[in-house]
Design an enzyme around this catalytic site. Structure first.
Site, mmCIF file in Angstrom:
data_model
loop_
_atom_site.group_PDB
_atom_site.id
_atom_site.type_symbol
_atom_site.label_atom_id
_atom_site.label_comp_id
_atom_site.label_asym_id
_atom_site.label_seq_id
_atom_site.Cartn_x
_atom_site.Cartn_y
_atom_site.Cartn_z
ATOM 1 N N GLU A 188 -6.223 -0.006 3.932
ATOM 2 C CA GLU A 188 -6.106 1.454 3.904
ATOM 3 C C GLU A 188 -5.960 2.003 2.498
ATOM 4 O O GLU A 188 -5.476 1.318 1.594
ATOM 5 C CB GLU A 188 -4.859 1.889 4.694
ATOM 6 C CG GLU A 188 -4.794 1.371 6.104
ATOM 7 C CD GLU A 188 -3.416 1.567 6.722
ATOM 8 O OE1 GLU A 188 -2.529 2.137 6.050
ATOM 9 O OE2 GLU A 188 -3.225 1.140 7.860
ATOM 10 N N CYS A 226 -3.136 6.548 -3.231
ATOM 11 C CA CYS A 226 -2.336 5.368 -2.915
ATOM 12 C C CYS A 226 -3.291 4.273 -2.455
ATOM 13 O O CYS A 226 -4.011 4.446 -1.469
ATOM 14 C CB CYS A 226 -1.321 5.689 -1.820
ATOM 15 S SG CYS A 226 -0.292 4.271 -1.328
ATOM 16 N N CYS A 262 0.002 -8.488 3.975
ATOM 17 C CA CYS A 262 1.030 -8.770 2.966
ATOM 18 C C CYS A 262 1.820 -9.989 3.407
ATOM 19 O O CYS A 262 2.096 -10.152 4.602
ATOM 20 C CB CYS A 262 1.960 -7.568 2.791
ATOM 21 S SG CYS A 262 3.219 -7.811 1.511
ATOM 22 N N CYS A 298 8.665 -8.243 4.977
ATOM 23 C CA CYS A 298 9.756 -7.274 5.132
ATOM 24 C C CYS A 298 9.740 -6.742 6.565
ATOM 25 O O CYS A 298 8.709 -6.245 7.034
ATOM 26 C CB CYS A 298 9.603 -6.135 4.127
ATOM 27 S SG CYS A 298 9.680 -6.687 2.402
ATOM 28 N N CYS A 344 8.416 -3.086 7.702
ATOM 29 C CA CYS A 344 7.110 -2.663 7.186
ATOM 30 C C CYS A 344 5.997 -3.178 8.088
ATOM 31 O O CYS A 344 5.923 -4.377 8.376
ATOM 32 C CB CYS A 344 6.930 -3.204 5.767
ATOM 33 S SG CYS A 344 5.284 -2.945 5.073
ATOM 34 N N CYS A 379 2.542 2.564 5.791
ATOM 35 C CA CYS A 379 1.557 1.589 5.327
ATOM 36 C C CYS A 379 1.288 0.528 6.381
ATOM 37 O O CYS A 379 2.199 -0.106 6.904
ATOM 38 C CB CYS A 379 2.085 0.941 4.046
ATOM 39 S SG CYS A 379 0.981 -0.288 3.397
#
Length: 382
Positions: A122, A135, A142, A146, A149, A373
């Site tokens: 994105e 952004c 990822c 975390c 997220c 995100c």
């Protein structure tokens, strides 16, 4: 884990098994070579290898970076027989928009991109009265894990190439120039590496992208380094390496907790590099760059928003070149994590200010379009 009381003394808590962190991206096919992957000299060498005059690379660069076009038909200063060949070799289509959503009266535009191998990621373009911020994602997924997220919970698919990162910015610049964002034609002025992925885990491609974004046209897009922010959850060796680059980009540290006990849970990389070590690296970067470090802190209800944690954070940051960016958590569907109560947010701000620490609360954009995100990519079928 209960996070409403102060942490127990060292050694009194049972040891936890740290969550798995992924630094190396899985091996996959490479994206096709693109002009934005190459330095100015490398572009000339590439054109020369095709049997053409090296100055043709400068013409191609001017079209892509300065005129924001990748359509061979627009390149009228190139011989007609040459346009398609150079574009095919050095301006291949890298990203295909799969889904695009607008909100905030048309001033926020979120795009899901599909790369050559089908991976999704994105970018978000946000227009404010005084700037337009892009952004961008640096990875598909990822590996930092975390728990609050959406991207972290999806895992890491692969690193993005330099050109795949730059093309997100170029696409945003084209949208602004064409007046596709509410407010009329304009230009992208600010870049934040705060999309999907941990930028410093894809160090080489991200630094290459920063160079392409900030080099003067036609070498690059000509955006000021001071208008670029690179975020990290705290990869200490990479922060130190970034400091040695002697650039003036801003460093944003996603801290989210001032104490090791809670940060071990919220930001698992803390099991490797603790809060004090991460902050020392950030202060070193501030000294080398002359820039304030931005401390990113997502306020999570009853988890990290207690007054005593605000005081601890204030004591750790006081006297340093720093600014705290409090982020009302944009919850992911089905998550137990949610935004703090307004009164707790206000008290957190008050306590930081009492310690003399500059603080602002981020203007949250895109809640109605899966703005956190990773949410929109996760909801988009391949």
């Amino acid at each position: 884990m209960s996070a409403t009381t102060e942490p127990a003394p060292a050694g009194s808590a049972p040891k936890k098994t740290p969550p798995k962190l992924v630094f190396a991206a899985p091996r996959r096919g490479k994206p096709p070579r693109h002009l934005a992957d190459l330095t100015t000299d490398e572009r000339r060498e590439a054109v020369a290898a095709l049997g053409e005059k090296p100055f043709r690379a400068d013409q191609l660069s001017r079209h892509y970076f300065a005129r924001l076009t990748k359509d061979p038909a627009d390149m009228t200063d190139l011989p007609a027989a040459l346009r398609d060949r150079l574009a095919a070799e050095l301006l291949p289509d890298l990203l295909t928009p799969v889904r695009e959503l607008a909100c905030d009266g048309g001033k926020t535009l979120k795009t899901v991109w599909r790369a050559f191998d089908g991976v999704l990621f994105e970018s978000v373009l946000m227009r404010y009265p005084d700037r337009a911020t892009m952004c961008v994602s640096s990875q598909a997924g990822c590996g930092m894990n975390c728990p609050f997220c959406a991207t972290g919970q999806a895992g890491l698919t692969r690193n993005l190439s330099t050109a795949e990162i730059v093309e997100q910015v170029a696409a945003g610049a084209r949208a602004m120039a064409a007046g596709r964002v509410a407010g009329g034609p304009g230009r992208v002025s600010n870049i934040v590496f705060m999309g999907m992925g941990e930028p410093l885990a894809n160090y080489r491609a991200v630094i290459g992208a920063v160079r392409r974004i900030t080099d003067p046209a036609p070498a690059g897009l000509g955006i000021s380094q001071r208008a670029v922010t690179v975020s990290t959850v705290g990869l200490v060796p990479a922060i130190e390496k970034l400091a040695a680059e002697d650039m003036s980009v801003r460093l944003a540290l996603s801290l989210h907790a001032p104490d090791d006990e809670l940060r071990d849970e919220l930001v698992p990389i803390n099991n490797r590099w603790k809060v004090e070590e991460v902050l020392d690296a950030a202060w070193h970067y501030a000294d080398r760059s002359g820039r304030r470090v931005s401390i990113e802190y997502a306020l999570i209800k009853d988890i990290n928003d207690q007054a005593w944690r605000a005081d601890l954070l204030g004591r750790r940051l006081k006297g340093h070149r720093v600014h705290v960016n409090l982020i009302p958590l944009n919850p992911t569907p089905g998550s137990k994590w949610t935004a703090s109560r307004p009164e707790d947010e206000r008290e957190f701000v008050r306590r930081l200010e009492a310690h003399g620490v500059p603080v602002t609360v981020r203007d949250t954009r895109g809640r109605e379009i899966d703005g956190a995100c990773g949410q929109l990519a996760a909801a988009t079928k391949e």
